[in-house]
Motif scaffolding. Sequence first.
Motif, short mmCIF file in Angstrom:
data_model
loop_
_atom_site.label_atom_id
_atom_site.label_comp_id
_atom_site.label_asym_id
_atom_site.label_seq_id
_atom_site.Cartn_x
_atom_site.Cartn_y
_atom_site.Cartn_z
N TYR A 95 0.98 -1.46 -0.17
CA TYR A 95 0.03 -0.09 -0.07
C TYR A 95 0.79 1.25 0.07
N ALA A 96 1.91 1.36 0.80
CA ALA A 96 2.71 2.48 1.01
C ALA A 96 3.71 2.67 -0.46
N GLU A 97 3.94 1.68 -1.07
CA GLU A 97 4.55 1.69 -2.60
C GLU A 97 3.65 2.12 -3.33
N LEU A 98 2.27 1.95 -3.52
CA LEU A 98 1.38 2.20 -4.64
C LEU A 98 0.93 3.79 -4.12
N ASN A 99 0.94 4.02 -2.85
CA ASN A 99 0.82 5.49 -2.34
C ASN A 99 1.77 6.51 -2.99
N ASN A 100 3.01 5.85 -2.65
CA ASN A 100 4.30 6.92 -3.19
C ASN A 100 3.81 7.09 -4.71
N VAL A 101 3.75 6.00 -5.41
CA VAL A 101 3.45 6.21 -7.12
C VAL A 101 2.52 6.96 -7.29
N GLN A 102 1.44 7.25 -6.78
CA GLN A 102 0.35 8.06 -6.79
C GLN A 102 0.82 9.57 -6.41
N THR A 103 1.38 9.61 -5.17
CA THR A 103 2.00 10.99 -4.71
C THR A 103 2.75 11.60 -5.86
N THR A 104 3.51 11.10 -6.27
CA THR A 104 4.52 11.82 -7.49
C THR A 104 3.68 12.52 -8.45
N LYS A 105 2.41 12.09 -8.49
CA LYS A 105 1.44 12.63 -9.62
C LYS A 105 0.91 13.99 -9.29
N ASN A 106 0.83 14.24 -7.95
CA ASN A 106 0.02 15.17 -7.39
C ASN A 106 0.87 16.33 -6.85
N TYR A 107 1.94 16.53 -7.38
CA TYR A 107 2.80 17.84 -7.17
C TYR A 107 3.43 18.36 -8.31
N LEU A 108 3.42 19.66 -8.27
CA LEU A 108 4.15 20.32 -9.34
C LEU A 108 5.63 20.17 -9.40
N GLU A 109 6.37 19.94 -8.20
CA GLU A 109 7.69 19.47 -8.02
C GLU A 109 7.69 18.41 -7.14
N ARG A 127 6.87 0.77 3.86
CA ARG A 127 7.89 1.67 3.35
C ARG A 127 7.60 2.91 3.86
N VAL A 128 8.44 3.76 3.82
CA VAL A 128 8.70 5.14 4.22
C VAL A 128 9.30 6.02 3.46
N SER A 129 8.27 6.84 2.94
CA SER A 129 8.98 7.87 1.66
C SER A 129 9.31 9.26 2.33
N VAL A 130 10.32 9.78 1.89
CA VAL A 130 10.88 11.06 2.05
C VAL A 130 10.98 11.94 0.95
N PHE A 131 10.27 12.93 0.81
CA PHE A 131 10.34 13.64 -0.31
C PHE A 131 10.47 15.18 -0.25
N GLU A 132 10.63 16.03 -0.97
CA GLU A 132 10.53 17.19 -1.18
C GLU A 132 9.74 17.57 -2.21
N ALA A 133 8.71 18.53 -1.93
CA ALA A 133 7.44 18.71 -3.17
C ALA A 133 7.08 20.20 -2.96
N LYS A 134 6.36 20.51 -4.00
CA LYS A 134 5.65 21.98 -3.99
C LYS A 134 4.44 21.82 -4.76
N TYR A 135 3.27 22.08 -4.13
CA TYR A 135 1.87 21.94 -4.76
C TYR A 135 1.67 22.74 -6.09
N ASN A 136 1.78 24.04 -5.93
CA ASN A 136 1.92 25.00 -7.18
C ASN A 136 2.93 25.90 -7.16
N PRO A 137 2.77 27.11 -7.96
CA PRO A 137 3.98 28.11 -8.01
C PRO A 137 3.72 28.97 -6.75
N SER A 138 2.59 29.13 -6.22
CA SER A 138 2.58 30.03 -5.00
C SER A 138 2.74 29.29 -3.51
#
Length: 181
Positions: A95-109, A127-138
């Motif tokens: 579930y955590a692996e599939l969650n991370n795959v979907q997560t990558t699609k929901n951020y601008l960066e 699995r535990v995923s650590v990532f840096e991300a941004k939702y949108n330009p603002s």
Amino acid sequence: MFKIFFILTTLILGSCSILPGTQTEIQDNAVIYNGSGFSMQIPALWKNNTGANIPNPKSGSLVLALISPDIRYRFSNNLIIMQDSLNGIISSKRYAELNNVQTTKNYLEYTKIQDDLILFSDSDESRVSVFEAKYNPSTPRLKFIQTAKICGTSVYLIHFSLALDKSPDAYIALAKTFSCK
């Protein structure tokens, strides 16, 4: 089901404004939170975030929303735990692996920092995923920690949002304390 978690997380975090906080607020200062169906150590100084800015999920429920009292630049670290029912058999790890795959699609960066095995107190592996991300330009770029835990026919998504300068180690240690009741 997975997409609901990502959309809700984006809405909650986008409306809560999250960032700094102090590392010492969690290290030797955790308490046990007993939720409906689970328990977990949480930062003792963090408060419930029950404001009107938290939307209800389309599926499942938000079972815990905490925010750090240390606010800088109108932001603070936070923890969100969401619960949903499962429609089939799946492991916490998968579930955590599939969650991370979907997560990558929901951020601008999106930049993955680490993706490791996590062993919960009941010896369940995920699995535990650590990532840096941004939702949108603002919105600011943030650090996120996500993992999932299956409890019977329910799944819990554990999600920390942190300032970029925070080490994920103490927060991952807290996530490891999650246990099913």
